[in-house]
Design an enzyme around this catalytic site. Structure first.
Site, mmCIF file in Angstrom:
data_model
loop_
_atom_site.group_PDB
_atom_site.id
_atom_site.type_symbol
_atom_site.label_atom_id
_atom_site.label_comp_id
_atom_site.label_asym_id
_atom_site.label_seq_id
_atom_site.Cartn_x
_atom_site.Cartn_y
_atom_site.Cartn_z
ATOM 1 N N LYS A 75 -4.856 -4.451 -3.514
ATOM 2 C CA LYS A 75 -3.458 -4.785 -3.799
ATOM 3 C C LYS A 75 -2.537 -4.571 -2.587
ATOM 4 C CE LYS A 75 -3.077 -4.302 -8.794
ATOM 5 N NZ LYS A 75 -2.239 -3.738 -9.856
ATOM 6 N N ASP A 112 3.109 -7.012 -12.220
ATOM 7 C CA ASP A 112 2.976 -5.761 -12.990
ATOM 8 C C ASP A 112 4.330 -5.287 -13.521
ATOM 9 O OD1 ASP A 112 0.216 -5.546 -12.682
ATOM 10 O OD2 ASP A 112 0.393 -4.457 -10.788
#
Ligand code: ATR
Length: 289
Positions: A75, A112
């Site tokens: 990420k 997210d």
């Protein structure tokens, strides 16, 4: 997923290591099928070395992919190889969605934060001006802090085992969260529940196999007007949520955040809203297996 993958099938996938156990291919492929879209979502195992990550990101465009999700451990490591990174992804310091533009540029985003906020949507009025307790200060905590700032919360007390890590999070996010007040205390000094409306667990405490553990003491003052949100999704009902539920608090489990980060990625790539019940069923079935 279409019955047959052909040269015209649009491709997306999941860059991670390992990716064997990911729920994302099943969840997205079910939604593509339901919508009759000729799209396919593939697991894309990419080794942790930076050279492999660079090749994978440039390979998306070379191989005609429309985009990809990004998971552990990539990420952060994909970031240097992207042409552009959204404000949200920069703020939380992580990219979980890449979109390949028609000119081949790979753009990084983070869904997210949306995934965290979407399950709270129906409690919007509770969040405006709310005080929250946030347990943990890792990557997931960053999405939650930024989400709470966007939702108009007034104060977030961050409880973490390692206080210096929470202080670092506050230093790095202070500017991005505007008027949201951020405070830090050690996890073991859990305050009374009286003044808060929401308690979010972003620590890994309670996760399989240590499912008897809870990040909060058993005498924490749960009450029916409190909202309990656990980002741990295995098990679906953690000890933390079980304690909250038995006192009548409203509970949100971690699978909902997983669901909605996927919903948002799907929307970014296809420009359409997926069938949420199809995705939820697939996700819940995956974790029931
Ligand atoms: P993620 O990206 O999922 O947030 P992470 O960055 O590894 O994962 O963060 C894990 C969080 O769980 C941290 O807040 C961590 O606390 P520390 O910063 O003190 O390490 C917390 N955590 C993990 N195991 C814990 C434990 N046994 N007791 C208390 N907190 C724990």
């Amino acid at each position: 997923m279409p019955d047959a993958v052909t040269a015209s099938t649009r491709k997306v996938g999941l860059i991670g290591w390992p990716v064997e156990h990911s729920f994302s291919p099943a969840m997205h492929n079910a939604a593509f099928s339901k919508a009759g879209l000729d799209w396919v979502y593939l697991p894309l195992p990419v080794q942790p070395e930076p050279a492999a990550v660079e090749k994978a990101v440039s390979g998306l465009s070379a191989l005609g992919f429309a985009g990809a999700n990004v998971t552990i451990p990539h990420k952060l490591s994909v970031m240097p190889f992207l042409s552009e990174i959204s404000h949200t992804a920069q703020t939380v310091g992580a990219v979980n969605t890449i979109t390949v533009c028609p000119n081949g540029d790979a753009v990084g985003d983070n869904t997210d934060v949306y995934g965290f906020l979407a399950p709270l949507k129906e409690y919007e009025t509770t969040l405006e001006g709310a005080d929250a307790l946030l347990l943990g200060a890792g990557g997931a905590a960053r999405s939650a802090v930024y989400g709470l700032a966007l939702a108009g919360a007034s104060r977030v007390v961050i409880l973490n085992r390692t206080v210096s890590r929470a202080e670092k999070l506050v230093r790095e996010m202070r500017e991005a969260v505007g008027g949201l007040r951020l405070e830090v205390i050690p996890l073991k000094d859990t305050p009374a529940a009286e003044d808060c409306q929401l308690v979010v667990n972003t620590t890994s405490v309670g996760m399989h196999p240590l499912t008897e553990d809870s990040p909060l003491p058993s005498d924490f003052g749960w009450r029916p007007s409190l909202l309990a949100y656990d980002l741990v999704y295995n098990p679906r009902e953690t000890r933390f949520l079980a304690q909250a539920r038995s006192a009548g608090a409203v509970c949100i489990n971690g699978l909902e955040m997983l669901l909605f980060q996927g919903v948002k990625s799907y929307e970014i790539w296809t420009g359409t809203r997926p069938n949420i019940e199809t995705m939820r069923n697939e996700l819940y079935q995956h974790f029931a297996r």
